[in-house]
Design a protein around this motif. Structure first.
Motif, PDB file in Angstrom:
ATOM      1  N   LEU A 394      10.099  38.794  -7.249  1.00 41.25           N
ATOM      2  CA  LEU A 394       9.238  38.060  -6.322  1.00 41.25           C
ATOM      3  C   LEU A 394       7.760  38.080  -6.725  1.00 41.25           C
ATOM      4  O   LEU A 394       7.087  37.045  -6.624  1.00 41.25           O
ATOM      5  N   PRO A 395       7.192  39.212  -7.158  1.00 37.23           N
ATOM      6  CA  PRO A 395       5.784  39.156  -7.582  1.00 37.23           C
ATOM      7  C   PRO A 395       5.544  38.172  -8.721  1.00 37.23           C
ATOM      8  O   PRO A 395       4.503  37.507  -8.760  1.00 37.23           O
ATOM      9  N   LEU A 396       6.503  38.073  -9.639  1.00 44.31           N
ATOM     10  CA  LEU A 396       6.350  37.134 -10.748  1.00 44.31           C
ATOM     11  C   LEU A 396       6.488  35.698 -10.268  1.00 44.31           C
ATOM     12  O   LEU A 396       5.716  34.819 -10.663  1.00 44.31           O
ATOM     13  N   LEU A 397       7.459  35.455  -9.410  1.00 48.55           N
ATOM     14  CA  LEU A 397       7.692  34.112  -8.880  1.00 48.55           C
ATOM     15  C   LEU A 397       6.489  33.641  -8.063  1.00 48.55           C
ATOM     16  O   LEU A 397       5.934  32.559  -8.292  1.00 48.55           O
ATOM     17  N   VAL A 398       6.099  34.467  -7.099  1.00 46.25           N
ATOM     18  CA  VAL A 398       4.978  34.100  -6.231  1.00 46.25           C
ATOM     19  C   VAL A 398       3.677  34.075  -7.023  1.00 46.25           C
ATOM     20  O   VAL A 398       2.781  33.260  -6.752  1.00 46.25           O
ATOM     21  N   GLY A 399       3.564  34.950  -8.029  1.00 45.25           N
ATOM     22  CA  GLY A 399       2.368  34.935  -8.864  1.00 45.25           C
ATOM     23  C   GLY A 399       2.218  33.631  -9.612  1.00 45.25           C
ATOM     24  O   GLY A 399       1.103  33.088  -9.732  1.00 45.25           O
ATOM     25  N   ALA A 489       5.654  23.911 -12.829  1.00 47.41           N
ATOM     26  CA  ALA A 489       4.862  24.271 -14.007  1.00 47.41           C
ATOM     27  C   ALA A 489       4.424  25.729 -13.940  1.00 47.41           C
ATOM     28  O   ALA A 489       4.380  26.427 -14.964  1.00 47.41           O
ATOM     29  N   GLY A 490       4.121  26.222 -12.742  1.00 44.40           N
ATOM     30  CA  GLY A 490       3.765  27.629 -12.589  1.00 44.40           C
ATOM     31  C   GLY A 490       4.910  28.548 -12.962  1.00 44.40           C
ATOM     32  O   GLY A 490       4.703  29.592 -13.604  1.00 44.40           O
ATOM     33  N   GLY A 491       6.127  28.175 -12.567  1.00 47.69           N
ATOM     34  CA  GLY A 491       7.283  28.975 -12.962  1.00 47.69           C
ATOM     35  C   GLY A 491       7.506  28.960 -14.455  1.00 47.69           C
ATOM     36  O   GLY A 491       7.842  29.989 -15.065  1.00 47.69           O
ATOM     37  N   THR A 492       7.303  27.806 -15.074  1.00 46.87           N
ATOM     38  CA  THR A 492       7.499  27.687 -16.523  1.00 46.87           C
ATOM     39  C   THR A 492       6.494  28.534 -17.298  1.00 46.87           C
ATOM     40  O   THR A 492       6.869  29.262 -18.227  1.00 46.87           O
ATOM     41  N   LEU A 523      13.291  34.375 -11.972  1.00 42.95           N
ATOM     42  CA  LEU A 523      12.204  33.745 -11.217  1.00 42.95           C
ATOM     43  C   LEU A 523      12.233  32.234 -11.347  1.00 42.95           C
ATOM     44  O   LEU A 523      11.706  31.508 -10.496  1.00 42.95           O
ATOM     45  N   PHE A 524      12.858  31.738 -12.407  1.00 44.12           N
ATOM     46  CA  PHE A 524      12.914  30.304 -12.659  1.00 44.12           C
ATOM     47  C   PHE A 524      14.192  29.744 -12.045  1.00 44.12           C
ATOM     48  O   PHE A 524      15.283  30.231 -12.325  1.00 44.12           O
TER      49      PHE A 524
END
Length: 720
Positions: A394-399, A489-492, A523-524
């Motif tokens: 979640l921190p990576l996804l939301v980040g 794009a943020g996830g990528t 996260l993707f």
């Protein structure tokens, strides 16, 4: 005669029965269209409530049965209040039109080209901007394709000499271009109203979800992880108590495994439900909870695809479901974490929570409503109740999403969503670490996967890996313009940075979570982005050509999955298909385990072949076995007498070539130290039977082979 018939005004004004039915059909269609959202949002809120109650009851030592009853009552009250709150929230807010046409069907997503307008300076600047945007789009496609092809080939004989720096560098370049494109498009393009959902689209998703629920009952994949997840539910159902210490090797006496803190609430829910209904925990998990989870996971994917797809959402959703069903061979494939393992919290996390989080973040970015922020908070609590992996992913996804919000000047939105989504999962882990201690270093150092292996475990290799790479590095170009394209794009870019060689190694050294660090790829929302690949736009006025192109692309991808991957129902995926609802345990192992549990045995541990000892804790916690699972011995030091004795006598019970048999003297000493009261081995294991008799064990029960030609007859000896 017909000319003489008079028609009364009343007859003219009165609608026909067919005409009167249209409002009813419209209302029914609206209800069906809203069902996926109502079911998934409601499930998030209800399970978040359960997790909160469970965590509140944990330090108080309240019995799970009481927590369950409180939860039931509170959920019923909430079910009455939430619709009222939502109604008040919607008052005065114009609803999105149901089934509104997608305005992007006639225009490309990334280029945003428009009509030229003479020599107007503003038009000239617009033209130059459009050219720059097209150029950047081409560069993203080129570098994204290079990254996808090289990443897919890197794990094959063709790409054996290919360094991972090639896909990593090309992918990072493509991701950077995606961010710039999304940023420019967001600044230069007015916000686009998200598309509505028609009744027939939701009906298709609901039917697909129902099919998945039915399939979940007959598909069985026995995994070693069940010994902990289902075994914990069995303990709760039988004891009405949450085991805070070890419950596999001891009676809640030995220290708990540091890698499995008691944060997750899903197994306790299954156990409390089983106790409430008076059924076994395994039945509650596999017959009741699993079908519900299958419905929710499918609907979560549908909602994200519907929100992100610029056109043809049903086709994109179909491709996404086909990917999960057909790409299921390797142990870490996303399809393996779907129906075969949804009941394990990590399976539900990656299959339902991840797509829902991207959906909720998109909605928050669009409307910034308090209700949306509440759902994000509830989903983060739900994720915490499913798996500790939430604190990693979640921190990576939301980040990644927050980064894109910051780039367009929405720093308040980024801070708010960061606090809402991350406070609970990170806080739960921190509190647990402070109270119970950190993970065992030996466990943390096992099975680390670098960037290349992390990609292969989730995205696969060969043509399937190439398609996954195209979804990762080119898919955001196809997302609906606006918030979906920006967040995709943020996830990528987030995942691309993580896949650069050395980054995961650095995270491993920093956090000590090597064994599960490969899950950062979760996260993707890969299935959703793979589905979007068939929504490509062509610059033609012929809508039939555009539609046919999408169907051809979808067919090509599905055909590739079918030809180059292993489907979910194939035995190579470790899955067996049964004629009716079944437990997720091999039939022969289950029959032998039930035989052993039903014996009148002396005190002491039960020694049996490894597969049988992994099965017994799924039936009962009253029968203690020598070695539930050898992997968990990492927590107790593999070189200790505790671990070595268990490994030795398990090898003895498994049987095998004479050269691999442990010495009788070593076996006898270990049996005594472990306090083994019963030995059950396959009858053809004469060495084990004779050695047991040498040390005072006598035969007292046997089970015939079933079927007779199969060497699964069992002989049990008891301590004299």
């Amino acid at each position: 005669m017909t000319d003489q018939v008079a028609t009364s005004p009343a007859a003219i004004d009165e609608p026909s029965a067919f005409g009167r039915s249209w409002p009813v059909v419209g209302r029914l269609g609206a209800v069906v269209a809203g069902l996926p959202a109502a079911l998934t949002d409601g499930a998030v809120l209800v399970f978040a409530l359960w997790t909160l109650l469970y965590h509140a009851a944990l330090p108080l030592g309240l019995a799970p049965s009481w927590t369950f009853r409180v939860w039931l009552v509170t959920s019923l009250v909430s079910a009455l209040l939430v619709p009222l709150i939502r109604w008040r929230h919607r008052r005065g807010v114009p609803a999105d039109p149901v089934g509104a046409p997608d305005t992007m069907d006639a225009a490309p997503d990334a280029t945003g080209s428009g009509p030229a307008s003479g020599a107007d300076p503003a038009a000239a600047r617009t033209g130059r901007t459009a050219v720059a945007r097209r150029t950047l789009t081409v560069l993203v496609l080129v570098f994204g394709t290079i990254a996808a092809v090289t990443a897919g080939l890197a794990g094959t004989p063709t790409g054996a000499d290919l360094t991972w720096w090639v896909p990593a560098s090309a992918g990072t370049t493509a991701a950077t271009g995606l961010v710039l494109l999304a940023w420019r498009t967001r600044r230069e393009t007015a916000a686009i109203r998200p598309p509505g959902t028609t009744g027939w689209q939701s009906a298709y998703a609901l039917l697909t979800a129902g099919g998945a629920a039915a399939a979940s009952l007959i598909l069985a994949r026995s995994t070693p992880d069940d010994i902990y997840y289902v075994g914990r539910s069995v303990w709760v159902a039988e004891r009405d108590d949450v085991p805070l210490n070890d419950f596999l090797f001891s009676e809640n006496v030995l220290p708990a495994m540091a890698s499995q803190p008691p944060i997750a609430s899903i197994e306790v829910l299954a156990g409390a439900l089983a106790r409430f209904l008076g059924i076994s925990a395994a039945s509650a998990t596999w017959y009741l909870l699993l079908p519900v989870m299958a419905v929710l996971a499918v609907l979560a994917l549908w909602r994200l695809v519907q929100r992100w797809a610029p056109r043809r959402p049903v086709l994109a959703f179909t491709v996404a479901i086909a990917f999960l069903a057909l790409v299921c061979g390797p142990d870490a494939a996303l399809g393996n974490f779907h129906l075969p393992r949804l009941y394990q919290g990590k399976g539900m996390f990656v299959s339902a929570v991840v797509p829902l989080m991207w959906l909720y973040l998109t909605r928050w970015f669009d409307d910034r409503s308090r209700w949306g922020l509440l759902l994000i908070t509830a989903l983060s609590i739900t994720a915490t109740g499913l798996t500790t992996t939430a604190a990693i992913v979640l921190p990576l996804l939301v980040g990644g999403a927050g980064l894109m919000m910051l780039l367009v000047g929405r720093w308040r939105s980024a801070l708010a969503v960061g606090a809402a989504a991350l406070t609970y999962p990170i806080g739960a882990v921190v509190v647990t670490q402070l109270t119970l201690g950190s993970a065992n270093e030996a466990a943390a150092d096992v099975n680390f996967y670098d960037a290349a292996h992390t990609y292969r475990r989730t995205f696969e290799v060969g043509i399937v890996g190439v398609i996954g790479g195209l979804a990762l590095w080119c898919g955001p170009l196809l997302a609906r313009r606006g918030s979906p394209a920006l967040l995709a794009a943020g996830g990528t870019v987030t995942l691309s940075v993580l896949l650069v060689p050395g980054v995961l190694e650095w995270l491993s050294a920093l956090t000590g979570i090597s064994v599960v660090l490969w899950r950062v790829s979760w996260l993707f929302a890969l299935p959703a982005l793979i589905g979007l690949l068939c929504t490509v736009w062509l610059p033609t006025r012929l809508s039939a050509v555009r539609a046919l192109t999408g169907v051809v692309l979808a067919g090509a991808m599905v055909a590739s999955f079918a030809a180059y991957a292993v489907p979910m129902w194939d035995e190579r995926s470790g899955v067996l298909v049964h004629d009716g609802p079944t437990w997720k345990i091999r039939t022969k192992q289950l029959a032998i385990a039930r035989f052993v549990v039903g014996l009148d045995r002396p005190d002491g541990l039960v020694l049996a072949p490894a597969s049988i000892m992994r099965t017994i804790p799924l039936l009962t916690t009253r029968t203690r076995v020598v070695l539930p699972r050898d992997f968990f011995l990492i927590e107790y030091d593999l070189d200790s007498q505790f671990s070595q004795d268990r490994l030795l006598v398990t090898r003895f019970a498994n049987g095998g070539p004479a050269a691999q048999r442990p010495a009788a003297e070593e076996v006898g000493a270990a049996l005594k130290r472990l306090d083994v009261g019963t030995i059950c081995v396959y009858s053809q294991n004469r060495y084990a039977r004779q050695t047991g008799e040498e040390f005072g064990y006598t035969t007292f029960a046997s089970r015939r082979a079933d079927p007779p030609v199969h060497p699964n007859a069992v002989t049990c000896l008891r301590r004299g």
